[in-house]
Write a protein that holds these residues in place. Sequence first.
Motif, mmCIF file in Angstrom:
data_model
loop_
_atom_site.group_PDB
_atom_site.id
_atom_site.type_symbol
_atom_site.label_atom_id
_atom_site.label_comp_id
_atom_site.label_asym_id
_atom_site.label_seq_id
_atom_site.Cartn_x
_atom_site.Cartn_y
_atom_site.Cartn_z
ATOM 1 N N ARG B 144 0.842 -1.199 0.000
ATOM 2 C CA ARG B 144 0.000 0.000 0.000
ATOM 3 C C ARG B 144 0.879 1.251 0.000
ATOM 4 O O ARG B 144 1.437 1.630 1.020
ATOM 5 C CB ARG B 144 -0.909 0.020 1.220
ATOM 6 C CG ARG B 144 -2.067 -0.951 1.070
ATOM 7 C CD ARG B 144 -3.103 -0.677 2.108
ATOM 8 N NE ARG B 144 -3.236 -1.801 2.997
ATOM 9 C CZ ARG B 144 -4.078 -1.799 4.031
ATOM 10 N NH1 ARG B 144 -4.812 -0.746 4.303
ATOM 11 N NH2 ARG B 144 -4.173 -2.854 4.803
ATOM 12 N N VAL B 146 1.373 5.370 -0.767
ATOM 13 C CA VAL B 146 0.686 6.648 -0.857
ATOM 14 C C VAL B 146 1.656 7.659 -1.464
ATOM 15 O O VAL B 146 2.828 7.707 -1.073
ATOM 16 C CB VAL B 146 0.216 7.126 0.530
ATOM 17 C CG1 VAL B 146 -0.436 8.476 0.446
ATOM 18 C CG2 VAL B 146 -0.745 6.118 1.130
ATOM 19 N N ALA B 149 -0.410 13.795 -5.333
ATOM 20 C CA ALA B 149 -1.105 13.896 -6.609
ATOM 21 C C ALA B 149 -0.240 14.668 -7.602
ATOM 22 O O ALA B 149 0.594 15.486 -7.212
ATOM 23 C CB ALA B 149 -2.446 14.583 -6.416
ATOM 24 N N GLN B 151 -0.743 17.116 -9.289
ATOM 25 C CA GLN B 151 -0.927 18.571 -9.324
ATOM 26 C C GLN B 151 0.036 19.317 -8.405
ATOM 27 O O GLN B 151 0.184 20.519 -8.513
ATOM 28 C CB GLN B 151 -2.361 18.931 -8.915
ATOM 29 C CG GLN B 151 -3.400 18.714 -9.985
ATOM 30 C CD GLN B 151 -3.980 17.305 -9.970
ATOM 31 O OE1 GLN B 151 -3.375 16.378 -9.441
ATOM 32 N NE2 GLN B 151 -5.132 17.137 -10.580
ATOM 33 N N PRO B 171 -0.713 3.562 -6.548
ATOM 34 C CA PRO B 171 -0.918 4.058 -5.180
ATOM 35 C C PRO B 171 -2.351 3.825 -4.706
ATOM 36 O O PRO B 171 -3.279 3.790 -5.518
ATOM 37 C CB PRO B 171 -0.628 5.551 -5.304
ATOM 38 C CG PRO B 171 -0.844 5.870 -6.731
ATOM 39 C CD PRO B 171 -0.524 4.638 -7.509
ATOM 40 N N VAL B 172 -2.519 3.654 -3.377
ATOM 41 C CA VAL B 172 -3.865 3.544 -2.821
ATOM 42 C C VAL B 172 -4.446 4.927 -2.568
ATOM 43 O O VAL B 172 -5.641 5.084 -2.352
ATOM 44 C CB VAL B 172 -3.898 2.726 -1.517
ATOM 45 C CG1 VAL B 172 -3.657 1.259 -1.783
ATOM 46 C CG2 VAL B 172 -2.907 3.254 -0.500
ATOM 47 N N SER B 173 -3.583 5.947 -2.582
ATOM 48 C CA SER B 173 -4.085 7.297 -2.390
ATOM 49 C C SER B 173 -3.104 8.311 -2.979
ATOM 50 O O SER B 173 -1.891 8.109 -2.912
ATOM 51 C CB SER B 173 -4.292 7.580 -0.901
ATOM 52 O OG SER B 173 -4.833 8.860 -0.723
ATOM 53 N N GLU B 174 -3.647 9.365 -3.575
ATOM 54 C CA GLU B 174 -2.819 10.450 -4.105
ATOM 55 C C GLU B 174 -3.182 11.708 -3.335
ATOM 56 O O GLU B 174 -4.189 12.346 -3.597
ATOM 57 C CB GLU B 174 -3.082 10.631 -5.603
ATOM 58 C CG GLU B 174 -2.646 9.441 -6.430
ATOM 59 C CD GLU B 174 -3.123 9.527 -7.880
ATOM 60 O OE1 GLU B 174 -3.870 10.466 -8.216
ATOM 61 O OE2 GLU B 174 -2.744 8.650 -8.660
ATOM 62 N N GLU B 175 -2.374 12.050 -2.369
ATOM 63 C CA GLU B 175 -2.691 13.135 -1.456
ATOM 64 C C GLU B 175 -2.351 14.498 -2.072
ATOM 65 O O GLU B 175 -1.538 14.582 -2.988
ATOM 66 C CB GLU B 175 -1.905 12.965 -0.156
ATOM 67 C CG GLU B 175 -2.099 11.626 0.507
ATOM 68 C CD GLU B 175 -3.461 11.492 1.172
ATOM 69 O OE1 GLU B 175 -4.050 12.518 1.539
ATOM 70 O OE2 GLU B 175 -3.926 10.348 1.322
ATOM 71 N N SER B 176 -2.955 15.546 -1.520
ATOM 72 C CA SER B 176 -2.692 16.856 -2.090
ATOM 73 C C SER B 176 -1.567 17.598 -1.380
ATOM 74 O O SER B 176 -1.245 18.714 -1.747
ATOM 75 C CB SER B 176 -3.966 17.709 -2.114
ATOM 76 O OG SER B 176 -4.700 17.496 -0.961
ATOM 77 N N ASP B 180 0.315 15.188 4.192
ATOM 78 C CA ASP B 180 -0.740 14.172 4.240
ATOM 79 C C ASP B 180 -0.172 12.794 3.928
ATOM 80 O O ASP B 180 -0.610 11.793 4.494
ATOM 81 C CB ASP B 180 -1.863 14.521 3.256
ATOM 82 C CG ASP B 180 -2.723 15.673 3.741
ATOM 83 O OD1 ASP B 180 -2.811 15.846 4.968
ATOM 84 O OD2 ASP B 180 -3.291 16.389 2.903
ATOM 85 N N LYS B 184 -0.124 9.472 6.576
ATOM 86 C CA LYS B 184 -0.631 8.121 6.306
ATOM 87 C C LYS B 184 0.427 7.073 6.665
ATOM 88 O O LYS B 184 0.093 5.946 6.997
ATOM 89 C CB LYS B 184 -1.018 7.990 4.824
ATOM 90 C CG LYS B 184 -2.140 8.926 4.378
ATOM 91 C CD LYS B 184 -3.478 8.521 4.947
ATOM 92 C CE LYS B 184 -4.646 9.301 4.365
ATOM 93 N NZ LYS B 184 -4.676 10.714 4.714
ATOM 94 N N GLU B 189 -1.160 3.461 8.319
ATOM 95 C CA GLU B 189 -2.162 3.064 7.321
ATOM 96 C C GLU B 189 -1.501 2.581 6.040
ATOM 97 O O GLU B 189 -1.973 1.664 5.388
ATOM 98 C CB GLU B 189 -3.086 4.239 6.999
ATOM 99 C CG GLU B 189 -4.007 4.634 8.118
ATOM 100 C CD GLU B 189 -4.807 3.468 8.639
ATOM 101 O OE1 GLU B 189 -5.569 2.880 7.860
ATOM 102 O OE2 GLU B 189 -4.647 3.120 9.822
ATOM 103 N N ALA B 190 -0.426 3.256 5.658
ATOM 104 C CA ALA B 190 0.257 2.911 4.412
ATOM 105 C C ALA B 190 1.532 2.139 4.719
ATOM 106 O O ALA B 190 2.148 2.310 5.771
ATOM 107 C CB ALA B 190 0.579 4.181 3.639
ATOM 108 N N ASP B 191 1.926 1.278 3.775
ATOM 109 C CA ASP B 191 3.180 0.542 3.924
ATOM 110 C C ASP B 191 4.365 1.427 3.559
ATOM 111 O O ASP B 191 5.474 1.220 4.039
ATOM 112 C CB ASP B 191 3.190 -0.681 3.007
ATOM 113 C CG ASP B 191 2.121 -1.689 3.406
ATOM 114 O OD1 ASP B 191 1.923 -1.864 4.616
ATOM 115 O OD2 ASP B 191 1.494 -2.269 2.513
#
Lengths: 287, 260
Positions: B144, B146, B149, B151, B171-176, B180, B184, B189-191
């Motif tokens: 996992r 993260v 993003a 942008q 990725p499981v998430s693309e943070e702004s 952030d 994670k 939460e994230a590996d």
Amino acid sequence: MRHGYQGVPRWIYVLAAAGALFVLLPLAAIVAKVNWAEFLPLVTSESSLTALGLSLRTSAASTVLCIVLGVPLALVLARGQFRGQRLLRSFVLLPLVLPPVVGGIALLYTFGRQGLLGRSLELAGIQVAFSTTAVVLAQTFVALPFLVVSLEGALRSAGSRYEAVAATLGARPTTVLRRVTLPLVLPGLASGAVLSFARSLGEFGATLTFAGSLQGVTRTLPLEIYLQRETDADAAVALSLLLVAVAVAVVGLSYRRPGAAGGRGPGGAERATRDGAPEPAPERAAP
Amino acid sequence: MSLRTRIAAVAMAAAMAAAAAGCAASTGQNAAASDSGKTLTVFAAASLKAPFTKLATTFEESHPGTKVALSFAGSSDLVTQISQGAPADVFASADTKNMAKLADAGLLDGAAATFATNVLAIAVPPANPASIASFADLARPGVRVVVCAGQVPCGTATAAVEKATGVTLKPVSEESSVTDVLGKVTSGEADAGIVYVTDVKAAGDKVKGIPFAEADKAINTYPIATVGSSKNKELAAAFTALVTGAEGNKVLSDAGFGTP
């Protein structure tokens, strides 16, 4: 109500106008800032539509969850009598005043991988973090009080006379609930559900902290706006306007429905009672 | 207009003026301040928080009577604020793209100077549950990851590394924001998360940093400049000199930054 004494000093109107302007002016500023030539392509871009679709789906799911969890809570708070009732009410209402980011952190330590329930869930093969489920949980957490408050108010002002009559005629508690209580407070329940939906739609902080942000999975419309703002101010403004429009429509819906007086406070539900809105006559409630 | 309405209107106007005055004073940009009580307002990228806080103290010591007001946020947020007229004297950006936005709009005084560089690193929880040892490990199924993003600057850098290495992340998430991403990872939460080496350093023992050779495929440069609307241009230049000078270099490299 234009008859006779109005009771509002004129200077109050001046301050009220300032208050109204304070809310309306920023909204007008958004409208003024929209790049209308680009508006349609911006709000119909793939990422925008995906985010809007996700927002509508998750908000609908969390509204259902709010009803499932919130109706029993409101019933217990309005009709039940037990120790710690006031304390329970205060805690249920807490998400109303908590910063959403605090809600997100709390959820993280509950459902997260290292959280209170998260480890057991993980063993059961359920992963909440970074999933659409996490978004729904975050939205439900912040939206639940809206439903509970609306419904509890409606229940209290409706009173328990009809329920008592139904019970003396032999209806069992579940029958009374189904055929008398719920139909009686349906307007309050409806406006509570609409408000929960609207709150879910706008949820941002808890989602960002708890669920993450991935297109089509966890990136709802507010998160998409937050991200677009980094590079494309026009897109962020266009999407903001879209969200404002949806919110206005939703709130308008909950306050304009002729029967939805529950949202207007206790008086509304009382009037519904007087008008004979509750369709279950006591004799029909009898088995 | 009755006398009463007029009194109310005057009272309201007075209240608004008082509120406005309060706002102006709190931004630390009191134009009426005397020479000895000057405030220098520095807008800096969030990743510069630790070194710039230190340098601000040094600056206040060498310029008695001057206060340095620091405002930290994402570079693009700061650019938006400055473009909308926020009272900044110095702007330090985490990338050249955001500085160029101000330069193109004619809002800078003179040219920007490069003062630091930063590269990406992999951050993992201290126990490293997914046994990450290289950038390629991040693409293993079930890991996992993260990231930022596309942008935001750290996301652009991540994409550049992916391109250079031929490793495609899922990725499981693309943070702004990079904070952030770090959050994670610290919460477990994230590996793994892709952040800057300076973030790993600032997080202490809450995360473990894994440097990777391909990080030099995306080097971020930090420029600093005096804002055109500044009323304290001499002080602003002195602060910039401190940041780009030997003292600044030392503080920045202690925080994990590279120096140009």
